[in-house]
Design an enzyme around this catalytic site. Structure first.
Site, PDB file in Angstrom:
ATOM      1  N   ASP A   1       0.823  -1.206   0.000  1.00 25.70           N
ATOM      2  CA  ASP A   1       0.000   0.000   0.000  1.00 25.70           C
ATOM      3  C   ASP A   1       0.861   1.261   0.000  1.00 25.70           C
ATOM      4  O   ASP A   1       2.083   1.196   0.145  1.00 25.70           O
ATOM      5  CB  ASP A   1      -0.931   0.011   1.227  1.00 25.70           C
TER       6      ASP A   1
ATOM      7  N   GLU B   1      -9.623  -1.948   5.299  1.00 29.63           N
ATOM      8  CA  GLU B   1     -10.260  -1.672   6.577  1.00 29.63           C
ATOM      9  C   GLU B   1     -11.540  -2.503   6.731  1.00 29.63           C
ATOM     10  O   GLU B   1     -12.064  -3.062   5.746  1.00 29.63           O
ATOM     11  CB  GLU B   1     -10.601  -0.179   6.675  1.00 29.63           C
TER      12      GLU B   1
ATOM     13  N   ASN C   1      -7.489  -3.290  14.286  1.00 30.43           N
ATOM     14  CA  ASN C   1      -8.895  -3.484  13.902  1.00 30.43           C
ATOM     15  C   ASN C   1      -9.072  -4.625  12.906  1.00 30.43           C
ATOM     16  O   ASN C   1     -10.145  -4.793  12.323  1.00 30.43           O
ATOM     17  CB  ASN C   1      -9.486  -2.188  13.338  1.00 30.43           C
TER      18      ASN C   1
ATOM     19  N   HIS D   1      -7.299  -5.089  10.039  1.00 32.93           N
ATOM     20  CA  HIS D   1      -6.998  -4.835   8.627  1.00 32.93           C
ATOM     21  C   HIS D   1      -5.693  -5.520   8.217  1.00 32.93           C
ATOM     22  O   HIS D   1      -4.793  -5.730   9.030  1.00 32.93           O
ATOM     23  CB  HIS D   1      -6.957  -3.336   8.314  1.00 32.93           C
TER      24      HIS D   1
END
Length: 263
Positions: free
Chosen positions: A69, A148, A141, A143
């Protein structure tokens, strides 16, 4: 899915590096293609790969690297860009040439331009024959990459808005959360699933809940890392703290003993 639980982060890094090297040894007849993750969790893994280079066990001078990313709006020569991070933390460490490093382009003048570059990045991975081993971390979380919660399990490389939790977690690399970009370009979950082997490393108690959800929870977009359950060749390397939320710990420990035949 193979779950390996180490006593500490150093041992987890060694096991993860061994899993990467084992996957690369299986490559036959084409140039090695390595998927690269940023963050603190893989740093020990990269140090172990550097040690393998020093021993003569592997050579990354011809390897192609593909980043997971990149932030949108952060110039590639800025310290906080993932391109610069990978040059410093990976290329200079394991001997992967800068010219062989591929990173998504987050600097288009308009959304359509960035989206087109993201699609081209996805196509470039396919054009080189796909990623042989993809290194992954996991966010608090759940990801992977910057996919996400709520991401499609079939998603491709695309623009994503960063969750507030992710921006808060990454604020330490910037001059406060107000300077953390709100959007990124990330390989999609569908893209990641096409890698031949996935190696995820997670350490620390802060990752325990996300790790447990990814490995033992339901397959759900609410925990993007749970998509790893669909992949035929996944190695997950944890330290004791990151493994502390697992319910099936006894089974993972027994599985790590290896294959035995009882007569």
């Amino acid at each position: 899915m193979e779950v390996l639980i180490a006593q500490d982060p150093a041992e987890a890094a060694k096991r993860a590096a061994d899993a990467v090297l084992d996957g690369l040894r299986r490559v036959d007849g084409h140039r090695l293609v390595l998927g690269l993750a940023t963050g603190s969790s893989p740093l020990g893994l990269y140090a172990e790969l550097a040690a393998a280079v020093a021993r003569g066990d592997v050579d990354f001078s011809e390897t192609l690297g593909f980043a997971l990313d990149e932030y949108i709006g952060i110039a590639p020569d800025r310290e906080q860009s993932y391109r610069q991070t990978l040059l410093n933390d990976v290329c200079k460490v394991i001997g992967l040439p800068e010219a062989n490093l591929n990173v998504p382009d987050g600097m288009g003048a308009a959304r359509a331009e960035i989206a087109a570059a993201a699609a081209a990045y996805d196509a470039k991975i396919a054009a080189v024959g796909g990623i042989d081993v993809q290194i992954l971390g996991i966010g608090t979380n759940g990801h992977v990459g910057f996919n996400e919660p709520g991401s499609s399990l079939a998603s491709r490389t695309r623009i994503m808005r960063l969750a507030n939790q992710t921006r808060e977690d990454n604020a330490r690399f910037f001059a406060g959360i107000g300077h953390v970009p709100t959007h990124c370009v990330t390989q999609g979950l569908g893209t990641l699933r096409e890698a031949r082997r996935l190696v995820l490393i997670a350490t620390g108690a802060a990752k325990a809940e996300a790790v447990a959800a990814a490995i033992e929870g339901p397959l759900t977009a609410s925990c993007p890392a749970s998509v790893l359950q669909l992949h035929p060749d996944v190695v997950i390397c944890l330290d004791e703290a990151a493994a502390s939320g697992l319910r099936n710990r006894e089974y993972y420990d027994a599985s790590a003993l290896g294959f035995q035949v009882t007569v």
